[in-house]
Design an enzyme around this catalytic site. Structure first.
Site, PDB file in Angstrom:
ATOM      1  N   GLU A 165       0.849  -1.197   0.000  1.00 20.56           N
ATOM      2  CA  GLU A 165       0.000   0.000   0.000  1.00 20.56           C
ATOM      3  C   GLU A 165       0.884   1.246   0.000  1.00 20.56           C
ATOM      4  O   GLU A 165       1.632   1.477   0.946  1.00 20.56           O
ATOM      5  CB  GLU A 165      -0.887   0.035   1.255  1.00 20.56           C
ATOM      6  CG  GLU A 165      -1.864  -1.112   1.381  1.00 20.56           C
ATOM      7  CD  GLU A 165      -3.075  -0.968   0.473  1.00 20.56           C
ATOM      8  OE1 GLU A 165      -3.181   0.059  -0.223  1.00 20.56           O
ATOM      9  OE2 GLU A 165      -3.898  -1.909   0.482  1.00 20.56           O
TER      10      GLU A 165
ATOM     11  N   SER B 102     -15.394  -7.258   1.908  1.00 18.26           N
ATOM     12  CA  SER B 102     -16.039  -7.234   0.600  1.00 18.26           C
ATOM     13  C   SER B 102     -16.198  -8.655   0.101  1.00 18.26           C
ATOM     14  O   SER B 102     -15.464  -9.554   0.522  1.00 18.26           O
ATOM     15  CB  SER B 102     -15.298  -6.348  -0.393  1.00 18.26           C
ATOM     16  OG  SER B 102     -13.988  -6.765  -0.512  1.00 18.26           O
TER      17      SER B 102
END
Ligand code: AMO
Length: 442
Positions: free
Chosen positions: A226, A368
């Site tokens: 990230e 998700s």
């Protein structure tokens, strides 16, 4: 004389942890191992607050009754040293904890340095950087220990819940040959001269495994390079993943909400002391959680005076606006197919949108998932549409021709759920040794 363990046991002393000393033990002869959390020398009296992972107790020594060897031990004692003490429990209404151990002897098991780099009692506040630099001392602070005792209960409750639902716990490779969640955030490793990657998720393996076990789950670390340095992203996080044959997105959403509610119920029941230390009052959420579609989210945003064009992913500012309307847990469903990974099933009536969902808590995305594509031809087409090379996924796509049932699943960020439960706002606080762009040690 320093008593040895056997002779103390022979004298009727029972071993307890500092955290176990309660008024009900009044009059009991005990011996304890612990860390010297606080030390106070009042001349004739000497107090040690002794700590174990589950709590603290006060040990009071009266100098006039102690043998020389014990007096010497007290005089050389430093904070955070490991000691063994023995004595008699007595109710002490005047003391903070209502009970103490009247010390009869002490032995220093492991002496800590005089000048500690970090104050474990919490009397001196420390920045996040200092806290993480001296993480093991920081973790000894009872409030911080509490976070990970809660985490332990969360792990246990998740496993318990999913097993009862017929899920089998699996372990998939963490060194992989192809990206699953997009190429940008991949960590590359040298694998005997070839390129390999650290797994971003167990996605492809968990889907393949439904053809064997029907329902699987995995709790494991995953790696994402990230670039963004935020309070909710780290390079190594723990994901709770499930995948189930003969279920669609609605079925696995129900598993997810029921699991979250069960986990919170268990934390409320089993971790009262830890929640109190953290100053958190927690109640299990009611199920079912609210569900809104992506289209509805855009309408809500419009009403909130925040225009968002159809097709783009919901970014942090959008989600912060949306959280004004939706508090607590809620699902956003039916995202545009184009912004979801290649393995998500497009809606058969309207292929522009997908059978996908995110579980949110206010503006924080927790999970998700969705129904997966189970038709190999469609999977190949979706790989191409997403600019991925079907050749790299050859072995995976082949599995879809060997009897692939319809299936669905989700991935839940374990630390994000822990943030919600502990009400902590920086993900680093709920990870023992966090890894981010700027931190690789300790
Ligand atoms: P996704 O990429 O949305 O989905 O990840 C699932 C959940 O994992 C958590 N998460 C992170 N937590 C901390 N730091 C990070 N860098 C980070 N990245 C992700 C989030 C997120 O919601 N394979 C799919 C899941 C599925 O469809 O089964 C996946 O990986 O809480």
């Amino acid at each position: 004389m320093v008593e040895d363990r056997a002779s103390i046991a022979g004298l009727g002393y029972e071993q307890v942890r500092p955290g176990m000393v309660r008024p009900e033990l009044d009059g009991k002869k005990v011996w304890l191992y612990g860390w010297a959390h606080e030390i106070r020398d009042l001349g004739s009296l000497f107090f040690i607050v002794l700590r174990s992972w589950d709590g603290i107790c006060q040990v009071t020594f009266s100098r006039s009754t102690l043998e020389k060897v014990y007096l010497e031990a007290l005089d050389s004692l430093t904070r955070e040293s490991v000691v063994r003490v023995w004595g008699t429990v007595r109710v002490a209404p005047q003391s903070r904890l209502g009970v103490e151990v009247k010390g009869e002897g002490i032995e220093i098991v492991a002496r800590a340095v005089e000048k500690l780099p970090y104050d474990v009692t919490g009397k001196v506040s420390a920045s996040m950087t200092t806290r993480l630099n001296y993480r093991v001392l920081d973790l000894r602070k009872p409030v911080n220990t509490s976070i990970f005792l809660i985490a332990d209960t969360v792990f246990e409750a998740i496993r318990e819940f999913l097993r009862v639902q017929g899920f089998i716990e699996v372990r998939t490779p963490k060194i992989i040959a192809t990206a699953t969640e997009g190429g940008a955030a991949l960590f590359k490793v040298d694998y005997f001269g070839k390129s390999a990657y650290l797994a971003q998720s167990p996605q492809l393996y968990k889907e393949e495994l439904v053809t064997v076990f029907e329902r699987v789950f995995e709790i494991a670390p995953y790696f994402r390079a990230e670039a963004s340095h935020t309070r909710r992203h780290v390079s190594e996080f723990t994901s709770v993943d499930i995948e189930a044959a003969f279920m669609n997105y609605e079925d696995v959403m129900r598993v997810l909400e029921e699991m979250v509610a069960y986990v919170i119920k268990r934390v409320v029941e089993d971790r009262r002391r830890e929640l109190e230390l953290l100053g958190v009052s927690l109640r299990p959420p009611k199920t079912p959680f609210k569900r809104i579609t992506y289209d509805q989210a855009l309408k809500d945003l419009e009403e909130l005076g925040h225009h968002k064009s159809w097709g783009g992913d919901l970014e942090t500012p959008d989600l912060r606006h949306l959280a004004k309307k939706y508090t607590g847990f809620y699902f956003i469903t039916h995202f545009p197919t184009a912004i979801k990974p290649f393995y998500i099933q497009p809606d058969s009536m309207n292929p522009q949108v997908s059978e996908s969902f995110d579980l949110m808590y206010q503006w924080l995305e927790l999970a998700s998932g969705g129904t997966r594509i189970s038709d190999p031809a469609l999977l190949r087409r979706r790989l191409e549409e997403q600019g991925l090379n079907p050749e790299s996924f050859k072995h995976h796509v082949e599995v879809y021709s060997y009897g692939m049932p319809f299936h669905a699943g989700w991935g839940l960020g374990f630390e994000r759920l822990l943030m919600v439960i502990t009400r902590l706002t920086n993900i680093r606080e709920v990870i023992l040794y966090p890894r981010d762009r700027f931190r690789l040690t300790p």
